[in-house]
Write a protein that holds these residues in place. Structure first.
Motif, PDB file in Angstrom:
ATOM      1  N   ALA A 296     -75.399  -7.371   8.351  1.00  0.00           N
ATOM      2  CA  ALA A 296     -75.190  -7.874   9.707  1.00  0.00           C
ATOM      3  C   ALA A 296     -76.525  -8.071  10.418  1.00  0.00           C
ATOM      4  O   ALA A 296     -77.484  -7.337  10.198  1.00  0.00           O
ATOM      5  N   VAL A 297     -76.575  -9.074  11.271  1.00  0.00           N
ATOM      6  CA  VAL A 297     -77.767  -9.384  12.058  1.00  0.00           C
ATOM      7  C   VAL A 297     -77.343  -9.494  13.526  1.00  0.00           C
ATOM      8  O   VAL A 297     -76.274 -10.020  13.837  1.00  0.00           O
ATOM      9  N   LYS A 298     -78.167  -8.993  14.393  1.00  0.00           N
ATOM     10  CA  LYS A 298     -77.873  -9.043  15.819  1.00  0.00           C
ATOM     11  C   LYS A 298     -77.801 -10.504  16.287  1.00  0.00           C
ATOM     12  O   LYS A 298     -78.655 -11.331  15.944  1.00  0.00           O
ATOM     13  N   LEU A 299     -76.761 -10.832  17.062  1.00  0.00           N
ATOM     14  CA  LEU A 299     -76.603 -12.204  17.544  1.00  0.00           C
ATOM     15  C   LEU A 299     -77.818 -12.658  18.345  1.00  0.00           C
ATOM     16  O   LEU A 299     -78.249 -13.810  18.248  1.00  0.00           O
ATOM     17  N   LYS A 300     -78.379 -11.750  19.131  1.00  0.00           N
ATOM     18  CA  LYS A 300     -79.562 -12.102  19.924  1.00  0.00           C
ATOM     19  C   LYS A 300     -80.715 -12.504  19.020  1.00  0.00           C
ATOM     20  O   LYS A 300     -81.460 -13.453  19.323  1.00  0.00           O
ATOM     21  N   THR A 301     -80.878 -11.818  17.887  1.00  0.00           N
ATOM     22  CA  THR A 301     -81.945 -12.154  16.953  1.00  0.00           C
ATOM     23  C   THR A 301     -81.724 -13.538  16.363  1.00  0.00           C
ATOM     24  O   THR A 301     -82.660 -14.351  16.280  1.00  0.00           O
ATOM     25  N   LEU A 302     -80.496 -13.840  15.968  1.00  0.00           N
ATOM     26  CA  LEU A 302     -80.190 -15.155  15.407  1.00  0.00           C
ATOM     27  C   LEU A 302     -80.415 -16.255  16.441  1.00  0.00           C
ATOM     28  O   LEU A 302     -80.939 -17.326  16.120  1.00  0.00           O
ATOM     29  N   ARG A 303     -80.009 -15.977  17.669  1.00  0.00           N
ATOM     30  CA  ARG A 303     -80.198 -16.963  18.741  1.00  0.00           C
ATOM     31  C   ARG A 303     -81.677 -17.233  18.983  1.00  0.00           C
ATOM     32  O   ARG A 303     -82.106 -18.377  19.133  1.00  0.00           O
ATOM     33  N   THR A 304     -82.476 -16.169  19.002  1.00  0.00           N
ATOM     34  CA  THR A 304     -83.908 -16.318  19.222  1.00  0.00           C
ATOM     35  C   THR A 304     -84.549 -17.116  18.100  1.00  0.00           C
ATOM     36  O   THR A 304     -85.425 -17.965  18.327  1.00  0.00           O
ATOM     37  N   GLN A 305     -84.116 -16.870  16.856  1.00  0.00           N
ATOM     38  CA  GLN A 305     -84.650 -17.611  15.720  1.00  0.00           C
ATOM     39  C   GLN A 305     -84.361 -19.102  15.818  1.00  0.00           C
ATOM     40  O   GLN A 305     -85.126 -19.927  15.307  1.00  0.00           O
ATOM     41  N   CYS A 306     -83.271 -19.459  16.492  1.00  0.00           N
ATOM     42  CA  CYS A 306     -82.911 -20.872  16.674  1.00  0.00           C
ATOM     43  C   CYS A 306     -83.588 -21.483  17.899  1.00  0.00           C
ATOM     44  O   CYS A 306     -83.389 -22.672  18.178  1.00  0.00           O
ATOM     45  N   GLY A 307     -84.352 -20.680  18.640  1.00  0.00           N
ATOM     46  CA  GLY A 307     -84.994 -21.172  19.842  1.00  0.00           C
ATOM     47  C   GLY A 307     -84.006 -21.481  20.942  1.00  0.00           C
ATOM     48  O   GLY A 307     -84.228 -22.371  21.776  1.00  0.00           O
ATOM     49  N   LEU A 308     -82.899 -20.742  20.976  1.00  0.00           N
ATOM     50  CA  LEU A 308     -81.826 -21.010  21.924  1.00  0.00           C
ATOM     51  C   LEU A 308     -81.802 -19.935  22.991  1.00  0.00           C
ATOM     52  O   LEU A 308     -81.870 -18.743  22.685  1.00  0.00           O
ATOM     53  N   ALA A 309     -81.724 -20.331  24.241  1.00  0.00           N
ATOM     54  CA  ALA A 309     -81.634 -19.374  25.336  1.00  0.00           C
ATOM     55  C   ALA A 309     -80.201 -18.885  25.480  1.00  0.00           C
ATOM     56  O   ALA A 309     -79.243 -19.580  25.120  1.00  0.00           O
ATOM     57  N   ALA A 310     -80.040 -17.697  26.048  1.00  0.00           N
ATOM     58  CA  ALA A 310     -78.709 -17.103  26.170  1.00  0.00           C
ATOM     59  C   ALA A 310     -77.778 -17.989  26.979  1.00  0.00           C
ATOM     60  O   ALA A 310     -76.579 -18.093  26.694  1.00  0.00           O
ATOM     61  N   TRP A 311     -78.310 -18.635  28.012  1.00  0.00           N
ATOM     62  CA  TRP A 311     -77.467 -19.455  28.877  1.00  0.00           C
ATOM     63  C   TRP A 311     -77.072 -20.777  28.239  1.00  0.00           C
ATOM     64  O   TRP A 311     -76.263 -21.515  28.774  1.00  0.00           O
ATOM     65  N   GLU A 312     -77.659 -21.113  27.085  1.00  0.00           N
ATOM     66  CA  GLU A 312     -77.289 -22.347  26.392  1.00  0.00           C
ATOM     67  C   GLU A 312     -76.248 -22.116  25.304  1.00  0.00           C
ATOM     68  O   GLU A 312     -75.716 -23.075  24.750  1.00  0.00           O
ATOM     69  N   ALA A 313     -75.969 -20.868  24.983  1.00  0.00           N
ATOM     70  CA  ALA A 313     -75.112 -20.568  23.841  1.00  0.00           C
ATOM     71  C   ALA A 313     -73.644 -20.469  24.250  1.00  0.00           C
ATOM     72  O   ALA A 313     -73.298 -19.680  25.122  1.00  0.00           O
ATOM     73  N   PRO A 314     -72.757 -21.248  23.639  1.00  0.00           N
ATOM     74  CA  PRO A 314     -71.322 -21.085  23.893  1.00  0.00           C
ATOM     75  C   PRO A 314     -70.844 -19.727  23.372  1.00  0.00           C
ATOM     76  O   PRO A 314     -71.511 -19.093  22.553  1.00  0.00           O
TER      77      PRO A 314
END
Length: 449
Positions: free
Chosen positions: A384-402
């Motif tokens: 398992a990987v933390k969702l925040k880590t995966l989001r950061t790796q994609c260069g995606l901000a929290a407010w942009e993620a559905p």
């Protein structure tokens, strides 16, 4: 030791009592002793208490640090409390040891501030920390305010931090201790481990810079002083801009980015305000023509910015309630589902869609915002990987993620725009393939635009 500057710092903060972070190292011991001596000339004297954090990282050595701090304070009649943080057990998935320890210390400082309103926390940072912090922030892309964040007096939410030793080098601090008949202090051996970023800068990079470019260390401090002057001017201009804010999109469009990001952070607040990813998302919506249609941007827990009819408003919004979606027969405003004849080529699959074995996928899926520390097992991985880590790796901000899609028992199967999981994968024996796709993005932009 400049006791008068310490007294000026205390007067500027006007605390009701002082807590001193005491690691047992030379810098924290010096901060505690200097504070006591400076306070002798102040009336009325403020209560001073030492706080030692036992991180649980070095076994016996860590416990010996705690015993040393207790004995040091007992001999000088200084109250001390030892707090066990147990960093390894409380570390979040994907979080570094450094970040976990820092987060847990800050949580405790917040707790102390709530229990003792008006208190201030004294830390033993010195000139070496200034150089290290400057380089770390620079490598992360910080602006002038971020690069100079280590200041004599700062606030993180309700926590007031005082750093009276920022003008001293480590050697001068040790000389001061010897002049006070203190010849023993603790050394944290993890500070010798160059796998940690700050240690690498301190032990390897900065000495090599000084050797290759004599005077580099002093040059960094001069650059820091200039950046601090720049930051003060920009922060003062931000305050003036805040007074002119009429809530119009025209006002925000007229602001240069250097002021826009600072005013955004001021409006949003919080102990860890968003960075330049926020500015990018904000600018994208601000550049759209004014419209009666409401567009909004999530900027923090329950905080949104709304754009409508040429107005920009910051407001608190209730978090979206979790909802169940029967993907086989119900429409959803955010997601769609369709049975497809075949799996596309990997290079043709976008981050706005995911494919699953329809017969192995539960009929009802749960749609809900991500919980703090929530994880998923991405396709092709076995842990398992933390969702925040995966989001950061994609260069995606929290407010942009559905919001992620989950099973009813909480297993995340797809984080849109980020990754999909190994749950119900399409295999050679799969009879029916379901394509789940994103119909609109978090800010209301239609799918495909």
């Amino acid at each position: 030791m400049n006791y008068e500057s310490i007294r000026r710092l205390i007067r500027a903060a006007s605390p009701t009592r002082l807590f001193v972070g005491l690691s047992g190292g030379a810098d924290s011991l010096a901060a505690l002793l200097a504070l006591r001596e400076a306070m002798a000339e102040m009336t009325p004297p403020l209560p001073v208490e030492a706080v030692h954090f036992e991180h649980g990282l070095r076994g016996r050595e860590s416990r010996e640090d705690a015993a040393f701090c207790r004995a040091f304070c007992r001999r000088r009649n200084i109250p001390v409390r030892v707090i066990s943080l147990n960093v390894p057990a409380r570390r979040r998935h994907g979080e570094s040891i450094e970040d976990a320890a820092r987060r847990l210390r800050l949580i405790y400082w917040h707790r102390l501030t709530r229990r003792h309103p008006g208190c201030a926390v004294v830390l033993g940072h010195h000139r070496g920390d200034l150089r290290e912090n400057l380089l770390l922030r620079l490598l992360r892309g910080g602006n002038a305010s971020g690069l100079t964040g280590l200041r004599p007096l700062t606030r993180i939410g309700p926590v007031v931090l005082l750093r009276p030793l920022l003008g001293m080098e480590r050697a001068a601090i040790e000389d001061y201790l010897r002049s006070r008949d203190v010849h023993d202090w603790r050394h944290d051996r993890t500070n010798d481990d160059n796998r940690f970023r700050r240690n690498y800068l301190r032990n390897r990079l900065l000495p090599e810079l000084e050797a290759a470019v004599p005077g580099a260390s002093a040059g960094l401090l001069r650059a820091l002083a200039a950046l601090r002057d720049d930051a003060r001017v920009l922060e003062r201009m931000t305050g003036e801009a805040a007074a002119r804010d009429d809530g119009s999109a025209a006002f925000w469009r007229a602001l240069p980015n250097a002021l826009r990001i600072r005013l955004l952070r001021r409006k949003i607040g919080g102990s860890r305000p968003p960075g330049h990813a926020l500015l990018t998302a904000f600018n994208r919506l601000l550049a759209l023509p004014d419209s009666p249609e409401t567009r909004q941007l999530a900027v923090g827990p329950n905080r949104v910015v709304r754009f409508r009819c040429g107005r920009v408003t910051f407001t608190t919004a209730a978090p979206p309630a979790p909802r169940d979606w029967r993907w086989r027969d119900e429409d959803d405003p955010c997601f769609g589902a369709a049975i497809v004849p075949a799996l596309p080529a990997p290079e043709a699959i976008t981050r706005q869609e995911a494919f699953f074995d329809a017969d192995r996928l539960p009929e009802t899926l749960r749609i809900a915002p991500p919980a703090p520390g929530e994880t998923m097992t991405p396709f092709g991985r076995f842990h398992a990987v933390k969702l925040k880590t995966l989001r950061t790796q994609c260069g995606l901000a929290a407010w942009e993620a559905p919001p992620p899609l989950r099973t009813q028992d909480g297993v995340v199967i797809w984080a849109p725009l980020i990754r999909y999981s190994a749950f119900a994968p399409v295999a050679p024996e799969t009879r029916r393939i379901v394509r789940i796709f994103l119909k609109k993005l978090q800010n209301g932009t239609p799918h495909g635009t």
